[in-house]
Design an enzyme around this catalytic site. Structure first.
Site, PDB file in Angstrom:
ATOM      1  N   CYS A   1       1.022  -1.222  -0.224  1.00 43.57           N
ATOM      2  CA  CYS A   1       0.229  -0.109  -0.190  1.00 43.57           C
ATOM      3  C   CYS A   1       1.034   0.877  -0.047  1.00 43.57           C
ATOM      4  O   CYS A   1       1.935   1.609  -0.982  1.00 43.57           O
ATOM      5  CB  CYS A   1      -0.590  -0.056   1.459  1.00 43.57           C
ATOM      6  SG  CYS A   1      -2.639   1.112   0.973  1.00 43.57           S
TER       7      CYS A   1
ATOM      8  N   HIS B   1      -3.356  -5.232   0.834  1.00 43.55           N
ATOM      9  CA  HIS B   1      -2.490  -5.445   2.641  1.00 43.55           C
ATOM     10  C   HIS B   1      -2.612  -6.882   2.354  1.00 43.55           C
ATOM     11  O   HIS B   1      -3.866  -7.158   3.252  1.00 43.55           O
ATOM     12  CB  HIS B   1      -3.608  -4.999   3.151  1.00 43.55           C
ATOM     13  CG  HIS B   1      -3.527  -3.624   2.961  1.00 43.55           C
ATOM     14  ND1 HIS B   1      -2.473  -2.710   3.867  1.00 43.55           N
ATOM     15  CD2 HIS B   1      -3.952  -2.069   3.055  1.00 43.55           C
ATOM     16  CE1 HIS B   1      -2.653  -1.772   4.161  1.00 43.55           C
ATOM     17  NE2 HIS B   1      -3.483  -1.111   2.851  1.00 43.55           N
TER      18      HIS B   1
ATOM     19  N   GLU C   1      -0.902  -8.923   4.265  1.00 42.37           N
ATOM     20  CA  GLU C   1      -1.041  -8.884   6.268  1.00 42.37           C
ATOM     21  C   GLU C   1      -2.175  -8.941   6.307  1.00 42.37           C
ATOM     22  O   GLU C   1      -2.045  -8.918   7.650  1.00 42.37           O
ATOM     23  CB  GLU C   1       0.620  -7.501   5.865  1.00 42.37           C
ATOM     24  CG  GLU C   1      -0.391  -6.673   6.347  1.00 42.37           C
ATOM     25  CD  GLU C   1      -0.675  -5.501   5.630  1.00 42.37           C
ATOM     26  OE1 GLU C   1      -1.110  -6.252   4.927  1.00 42.37           O
ATOM     27  OE2 GLU C   1      -1.238  -4.176   6.119  1.00 42.37           O
TER      28      GLU C   1
END
Lengths: 1013, 273
Positions: free
Chosen positions: B95, B229, B231
């Protein structure tokens, strides 16, 4: 052109797949909000640097800093409007907007930082300012002054206009550099209080002190005390009168905002209905604090109540959680963007200032606005509700997103009475380790006399002077612009990173936020812990020179914390601050002298005994009187065919209070930190509304926490007791829907009331105070019944606006926020129906309770007032509700529940429709068993009534038997099955009473608040 | 010895904690390191095997997302980063971290690691910041060490400036041929594989990124950046529709990316822990 000012302009490249999205957004918003058709809007970002720079240097900053070579064109000391590559045609109008001097300009701060990266050795006095220009093509017949008003807020910004004539001769607007001039220093003075009562009041009013006569007299008395006078002579202070520093400090500390005088008042309460005539010694102590303290006796997880910046509960053996919600209503009325942004970053600091410092992990936002499509009269000086909404939303979005804190839960409420003052509630949940590496419990502050007092973070300016006292006054034409500020999330983020590191290294002994009242409150309050403090105002870093001592003391400039550090950690603390590029300055030390002693260099400018500062404010004596208001009844159409019932549902679901807020909610980051289990929207298309947030803050661990809220201001129109009871029940119900552990829930009460003090301006003060009494009683009754302690709260008591000679007061509003444990988030339940054929149940009893319902207000508007809102407002049966909640929770843990959704605004039919959205299919419902359960109940009540304690659930057919067994003792009815096609059919035995298409309902539901662009 | 991951922090990086956590979940040892500690030499980047630039709002994104942080790294860490890549050590930008790597010229990058910016991430065509879930599809034959074996993945996007563009369209073809256009937005209702250069409608592509590009790698396949994202989908209970799915709970779809890098580092640097 001003000398030594370098101008840089940057505009997006357009064409070949590239767009000027900023311009396009303005174009589309003008279309959405004002139905304005414009061919094209382009944007130019402007920068001014007050520094001699060579062309070589300027080329370098334009290329390497201000312009993205791939997507932008930049230039210096020319107007980019003259560059034919960028603008091949002559525009019809250009409007350039820049900040007024002293207003926080975050883009400029970023630019300055970037400038220093490129030229680390240049003069430290470089200043940068920014502007934005909107360039219009195909504008048509639009008043440019009006247009300019839509694009800027004259309180904080300046706008210049070039009309078509100016454009034709390339006479472009040129904003002047907003030089913040140093102020001429005014030395401390003293104020003679040995004057008449009238003059005392005049001193308070003129000085925006917001102190009443009795309070002014209490101060007057203090300076007549012989002991006080003797000590003052010794210190070299005027012996018989306060200095301006002292008077301002007392006004801040004793403000309604800081002292909650109405909640602390002695109230004589009369109830005309029951004949009650009683005395209440502090609403807060009686109805909020005492119940919580009683509950604290019963459990071991309530770690910290009421005395800190937020309440703390134990979450796991390793971690505790804290939560706080605040309002920022007055600033948001004046500047929606800045006011709301300072609201959210401000409450984040309350969390950072809890115990020895907590880390914010989730935000909540609840807003109350005027209707976005309001077309009635708007008093001069007010923004249209749609603009307030956009601004507030943008401010909270920027504040939350840039700080890296997910916005997990919230609500938006609409009512015409919020036109005068919007309500902007911002809440934050924080996490803190139970113990620090050095063994200290992190929720306990440990200051000692001799600890150094640091001011950390931003600098002090004239912005934000009198915020606390201003919010204790109604909004008028004279409301000061200095009360408006814009937050700076990046300065704050750096400070948060640094202070949490300092906490874990054991450097922090005590920490608190500089919010309302600035240093006077933060140091004044912490001084209570050691018994005194010395402060030298000349040490405080300033944004602009020349501020006088009282201004430095009370300024509410943002992004500042006050921290107590042991002398031995001084160097390490300062090095850490330097690494993070955070300013940390020693401004004083804690003592046990018994006084708050304030110097400006060598001069003593204030000496206030700690006890007097905190306990000297006299208690208010107020009167309240309750008699129930009378409303016209709701007029129902006797014969309403099923299709028309479907149309009513469709109109109801499109009302702003019920309509989907997805467009607004999705622009908040709700998933940063990687912990979001139940999100604001779920279901197969990710668009069905969730009831409460579930987060699992420790990566890989399934232990969670639930965050929910309840707010139903409409019910105050009938009875504020019902309003408060419904708010608490809604918060609990929402939490139950996702599977909260009911043995560990904690709440926050945030009251926003119209001025409830009887006066010439407020002839109905006694009634409004009686509403407050009733709301507090409901809060106590329901919280005790649910074992739900309020661990923190706040009140805002002057939500009135008098403008144009018109007074607009908000409806009495309580926001109840809840935080509770979730034992295993993999068992959390979402609101969307899961499978065709699942059985649908309604848990909880339905009564004929349509008074002040959303349907009642819709009929009132549609009939232009012929139909009223009167009737039975939903009442609460806490015992019945709690057993239902507990039984349902058990069934959820046993894996028997597929979905659970709260029945609230708009009643059962709305809840069914929303759960249907989640599976993208309809349902077949039969409400005959519900109608048979109560003689008073009719179709309107069953479909749209808002009885409390009800949850709509779905169960796999294989589990219905076991589910029903578990719900045996609880009122529950199987009312239908989840369908396959688009049709929602609601029957009463053999006859249809409502039919609707889920697709059409969804379109209506999503259409109302689509933000466009 | 473990694989050591340097997670950058400071100045508005926000996703450092969860980014550190996912590398730990993948078996590495993460350290959150303030950018200034690398710039001032207090910590040596070369002591680490992987570097991650997490998401956030560095410097508020006020002069364009990632631009100021990109400059801080370009001016302050140029040689360190170049050596890192030359030592065959992986870097990821997620990002805002991706925006940083693009603005500093490390992505899509060139063979010389010249730090010349050739692409950008600009404002979403929708005109606003948005948090919503998307479906990603990965380039099958890419040499990117981060995306090995990946086909599709569901993850959230959370950005306002994610539209990948360049001012030299010929480069797009070159990157495509090199296998650098590693990850694209796709319609989850289309059968795999369905990646295409045709612009997909909003919100399947949340930002109208050219060729639906969600992430790219550099010529070496070591440096990888993406707007979504991964994660944030580290555990099954974080999915957008997990309550509708029959799941065996554990690590989430996004974890493969981090396992890939940690496994690569283990084998490349002969680390057995």
């Amino acid at each position: 052109m001003q000398s030594n000012i370098q101008r840089i302009e940057v505009t997006p490249r357009v064409g070949g797949g590239l767009r000027d999205v900023r311009g396009d957004t303005i174009k589309s918003q003008l279309k959405t909000d004002h139905n304005l058709e414009i061919t094209e809007v382009r944007s130019i970002l402007g920068y001014q640097i007050n520094q001699e720079l060579s062309d070589h240097q300027l080329t370098k900053v334009v290329d390497e800093l201000f312009t993205d070579p791939v997507i932008e064109i930049g230039c210096f000391n020319l107007s980019i409007l003259d560059n034919k590559d960028a603008f091949s045609e002559t525009p019809e109008a250009v409007i350039t907007v820049g900040f007024k001097p002293g207003v926080t300009d975050n883009r400029a701060s970023a630019a300055l930082d970037g400038f220093t990266t490129i030229f680390p050795d240049l003069d430290k006095d470089v200043k940068i300012s920014t502007s934005i220009s909107y360039v219009f093509f195909g504008l048509g017949d639009v008043d440019l002054n009006w247009l300019s008003d839509q694009l800027h807020n004259s309180l904080i910004e300046t706008a210049l206009i070039a009309d078509s004539n100016d454009c034709a001769i390339a006479d472009w607007p040129e904003i002047q550099f907003p030089e913040l001039k140093d102020i001429e220093y005014t030395p401390p003075s003293s104020i003679d209080l040995n004057v008449s009562d009238e003059e005392l009041i005049e001193i308070s009013e003129k000085g925006l002190l917001a102190l009443n006569l009795e309070e002014m007299k209490a101060i007057q008395q203090n300076y007549l005390d012989k002991n006080v006078q003797a000590r003052r002579k010794e210190l070299g202070l005027p012996h018989d009168k306060p200095t301006d520093v002292e008077l301002e400090c007392l006004a801040q500390s004793w403000s309604e905002h800081c002292k909650h005088k109405i909640f602390a008042a002695k109230i004589t309460h009369i109830d005309r209905e029951t004949g009650e005539n009683s005395e209440i010694d502090s609403l807060f102590k009686t109805y909020i604090m005492q119940p919580a303290l009683d509950m604290q006796q019963e459990v071991n997880w309530l770690l910290s109540l009421f005395h800190d910046n937020s309440g703390v509960i134990e979450w796991t053996p390793e971690w505790s959680l804290c939560m706080k919600a605040e309002t920022h209503n007055s600033p948001s009325a004046l500047d929606p963007f800045g006011g709301a942004m300072t609201g959210i970053v401000g409450v984040n600091r309350d969390i950072l200032g809890t115990g020895l410092g907590a880390r914010p992990i989730a935000n909540t936002d609840v807003f109350c606005f005027g209707p976005p499509d309001y077309d009635g009269h708007l008093p001069e000086g007010l923004f249209h509700p749609s603009r307030v909404m956009r601004g507030v939303h943008a401010g909270v979005r920027a504040g939350g997103n840039e700080s890296g804190i997910p916005t997990v839960n919230g609500a938006i409420i609409f009512d015409e009475r919020y036109i005068g003052k919007p309500l902007v509630y911002c809440g934050t949940v924080g996490i803190l380790p139970r113990h620090l590496p050095d063994g200290r419990e992190s929720h306990i502050k440990t200051p000692e006399p001799g600890n150094l007092i640091y001011m950390v973070g931003g600098r002090v300016g004239s912005d934000g002077i009198h915020g606390a006292t201003f919010s204790s006054l109604e909004l008028t034409d004279e409301s000061p612009s200095s009360a408006v500020q814009i937050g700076d999330p990046i300065t704050q983020k750096k400070m948060v990173d640094m202070l949490l590191e300092a906490r874990d290294l054991g450097y922090i002994e005590v920490i608190t936020d500089n919010g309302a009242g600035g240093l006077s409150s933060s140091i004044g309050e912490m001084a209570e812990l050691t018994g005194g403090a010395n402060l030298d105002l000349s040490k405080v870093p300033l944004k602009q020179l020349g501020l006088s001592p009282w201004e430095i003391l009370v300024s509410e400039s943002q992004e500042r914390m006050t921290v107590g550090v042991d002398e031995k950690n001084k160097q390490a603390f300062e090095e850490l601050a330097k690494l993070h590029e955070v300013e940390a300055t020693i401004v004083g030390e804690f003592t046990n002298s018994g006084t708050f002693l304030v110097n400006y260099g060598n001069d003593v400018v204030a000496d206030l005994p700690i006890e007097y500062l905190h306990d000297g404010c006299p208690q208010l004596n107020l009167e309240s009187e309750w008699s129930p208001p009378i409303h016209r009844p709701i007029i129902f159409n006797e014969e309403t065919p099923p299709k028309e019932m479907g149309n009513i549902l469709q109109r109801l679901i499109a009302r702003p209070n019920i309509a989907s807020k997805e467009w607004w909610v999705r622009s908040y980051d709700h998933e940063v930190i990687g912990q979001s289990v139940i999100k604001p929207f779920g279901g197969v298309n990710h668009d069905a509304p969730g009831d409460a947030a579930v987060i699992a803050p420790i990566p890989g661990d399934t232990k969670g926490t639930v965050i929910s809220c309840g707010i139903v201001p409409r019910y105050s129109d009938i009875d504020a007791y019902a309003m408060a009871a419904a708010s608490v029940d809604e918060a609990v119900r929402n939490a139950v829907c996702v599977g909260v552990d009911l043995s560990r829930i904690a709440g926050l009460d945030n009251f926003c009331w119209p001025d409830p003090v009887q006066s010439k301006k407020t002839p109905d003060g006694r009634f409004k105070l009686a509403q407050l009494v009733r709301a507090n009683r409901a809060l106590e009754d329901v919280c005790r019944a649910y074992s739900l302690p309020c661990i923190s709260g706040k009140d805002s008591m002057k939500n009135d606006a008098t403008l144009d000679g018109e007074k607009i007061s908000v409806p009495p509003t309580l926001l109840f926020s809840l935080m509770g444990n979730h034992q295993d988030v993999t068992k959390a339940i979402s609101s969307d129906f899961k499978n065709t054929g699942d059985a649908i149940y309604l848990i909880g009893e339905t009564k004929q309770e349509l008074g002040a319902s959303e349907l009642a207000y819709m009929f009132q508007e549609e009939s232009e007032g012929a139909s009223g809102i009167g009737g039975k407002v939903p009442s609460i049966d806490t015992k019945r509700n709690l057993s239902a909640y507990k039984a349902l929770t058990k069934a959820m843990h046993a894996g028997l529940v597929e979905s659970a959704h709260d029945c609230s605004d708009g009643g059962l039919s709305i809840a069914i429709a929303e759960s249907c959205f989640g599976i993208d299919a309809g349902a077949k419902i039969d409400v005959s068993s519900l109608l048979a359960s109560d003689d008073m109940l009719d179709s309107w009540g069953v479909l749209f009534g808002e009885s409390l304690g009800r949850i709509l659930v779905s169960v796999n057919p294989a589990n219905t038997e076991e589910f029903e067994k578990m719900m045996d003792e609880i009122f529950h009815e199987k009312i239908g099955i989840v369908g396959k096609n688009d049709e929602l059919i609601i029957m009463n035995n053999e006859s249809e009473i409502l039919t609707a298409s889920i697709t059409e309902l969804r379109e209506a539901w999503k259409g109302t608040l689509d933000g466009g662009a | 010895m473990s694989v050591k991951v340097a997670i950058l922090t400071g100045f508005g990086i926000n996703c450092d904690r969860e980014t550190a956590a996912v590398f730990e979940m993948a078996g590495a040892k993460s350290e959150r390191i303030h950018v200034n500690k690398l710039v001032n030499g207090e910590i040596d980047l070369q002591d680490y095997h992987i570097m991650a630039v997490p998401g956030g709002f560095s410097f508020g994104d006020h002069l364009g997302s990632g631009r100021l942080m990109g400059n801080r790294l370009r001016f302050g860490l140029r040689e360190q980063v170049r050596k890192f890549v030359n030592d065959k050590k992986p870097i990821i930008g997620i990002c805002n971290g991706f925006q940083v790597l693009v603005k500093m010229g490390l992505l899509p990058g060139d063979d010389d690691i010249s730090f010349e910016q050739t692409a950008s991430l600009t404002l979403n065509d929708s005109g606003h910041y948005e948090d919503r879930w998307v479906t990603l599809e990965f380039e099958k034959d890419s040499h990117c060490i981060w995306t090995k074996g990946l086909t599709r993945m569901r993850v959230p996007v959370r950005h306002g400036e994610g539209k990948f563009v360049t001012n030299n369209k010929k480069l797009l073809d070159k990157w495509n041929e090199n296998g650098q256009l590693v990850v694209r937005y796709v319609d989850p209702n289309q059968q795999y594989p369905s990646k295409s250069d045709e612009l997909l409608p909003y919100p399947i592509s949340p930002n109208s990124s050219w060729r639906n590009i969600a992430g790219v790698c550099d010529p070496t396949g070591l440096v990888f950046g993406l707007m979504p994202h991964p994660e944030a989908n580290h555990s099954t209970w974080l999915g957008a529709t997990w309550t509708r799915e029959n799941l065996f709970h554990g690590q989430g779809e996004g974890m493969v990316i981090f396992h890939n890098a940690v496994n690569y580092a283990k084998s490349q640097f002969s680390i057995n822990d």
